[in-house]
Design an enzyme around this catalytic site. Structure first.
Site, PDB file in Angstrom:
ATOM      1  CE  LYS A 159      -4.364  -1.799   1.595  1.00 24.81           C
ATOM      2  NZ  LYS A 159      -5.534  -1.568   2.428  1.00 24.81           N
ATOM      3  CG  ASP A 204      -9.847   0.391   2.327  1.00 25.53           C
ATOM      4  OD1 ASP A 204     -10.548  -0.386   1.646  1.00 25.53           O
ATOM      5  OD2 ASP A 204      -8.715   0.096   2.753  1.00 25.53           O
TER       6      ASP A 204
END
Ligand code: NAP
Length: 282
Positions: free
Chosen positions: A75, A111
């Site tokens: 990430k 997210d």
């Protein structure tokens, strides 16, 4: 070595990258969405370790891969190899999605907005009237706090065992966010578990992120954990009379925001939800 499978010319390719990757539900979500929306796309799971980040992005450019979902441990590691980041990915210093904007390969993080979309679809809540407690301060909590702040939630209280991480997460939520403790929970409308406690395979006995006596029947309790779909935390909150929601909604909504970035199209959630909850239950 990072290798994306060859596909015939008519198909566009997308993939989830990370390590481990074998149990990712993303291929099932996206391949179901592609089929449902009648798009000639295919989605793979490709194991990529942190030291292969540069090679991974070079392969995306060379093979014209149309989109990536990104999971641990990439990430942050992919960021230096991209052409740009959205404001959200910059703020969180984490990408869960790579997409093309013209000739530029961009990183985004869907997210938090996936959490907001799931919340809206489940509750139809005016966020500016709601006080939320976020338990935990890791990557998932930070993205949720940031999106709640962007959407002007009335109050966002971060409760985490390490104070320093709680402060960092709360700083992403803007003026309505602060750190707090279990004693703050009684005044919250919505309590969100964003720790991994309760996730399958993490402990032999179910551990609760919050002792249940701090919750009450008039609250909404959400677990970001989606496997099992009903965690012990949700089960006990439900037995108190609270409304409960699992992490499945966020999982699917964050994926559908990626789908939109890659294809320019929205996918309907209905068919996907059943397929994924069946797969988890199995
Ligand atoms: P993470 O970055 O590792 O953060 C975990 C957080 O949980 C940390 O703040 C940690 O506290 C806290 N924590 C861990 N063990 C604890 C314990 N025994 N007692 C108290 N606090 C504890 O993890 P993450 O990436 O944020 O993911 C968290 C969960 O969200 C995972 O289960 C993940 O599967 C789920 N998730 C779901 C979705 C979805 O779409 N539904 C998306 C992302 C993540 P410290 O700061 O004190 O270490």
């Amino acid at each position: 070595m990072v290798e994306f499978p060859e596909v015939n010319d008519l198909k566009f390719t997308a993939a989830v990258v990370g390590k481990p990757i074998a149990h990712s539900l993303s291929p099932l979500i996206h391949n179901t969405a592609f089929k449902q929306e009648k798009l000639n796309w295919i989605y793979h799971a490709i194991e990529v370790s942190e030291n292969e980040a540069s090679e991974c992005i070079a392969a995306v450019r060379e093979k014209n891969i149309r989109g990536l979902s990104v999971t641990m441990p990439l990430k942050e590691a992919l960021i230096p190899h991209l052409d740009g980041l959205t404001e959200t990915a910059k703020k969180l210093n984490a990408v869960n999605c790579v997409y093309w904007d013209g000739d530029d390969l961009m990183g985004d993080n869907t997210d938090g907005d996936g959490f907001i979309n799931a919340l809206r679809s489940q509750l139809n809540v005016p966020l500016h009237e709601k006080t939320l407690a976020i338990i935990g301060a890791g990557g998932a909590a930070r993205s949720v706090v940031y999106s709640l702040g962007k959407n002007q939630a009335k109050e966002i209280i971060v409760v985490n065992r390490s104070k320093q991480k709680a402060e960092k997460a709360a700083s992403l939520g803007g003026p309505n966010a602060r750190i707090g403790s279990y004693e703050d929970l009684a005044a919250c409308d919505i309590v969100v578990n964003s720790t991994p406690l309760g996730m399958v395979g993490t402990a032999t006995e179910p551990l609760l992120p919050v002792p249940i006596q701090f919750l009450s029947a008039n609250q909404t309790v959400i677990d970001l954990v989606y496997n099992p779909i009903e965690t012990e935390f949700l089960r006990q909150a439900k037995s108190l009379g609270a409304s409960t929601f699992s992490g499945l909604g966020m999982l699917i909504h964050q994926a559908l925001l990626q789908f939109l970035l890659w294809t320019g199209q929205n996918a309907s959630i209905a068919g996907i939800e059943n397929v994924i909850s069946d797969a988890i239950s199995r």
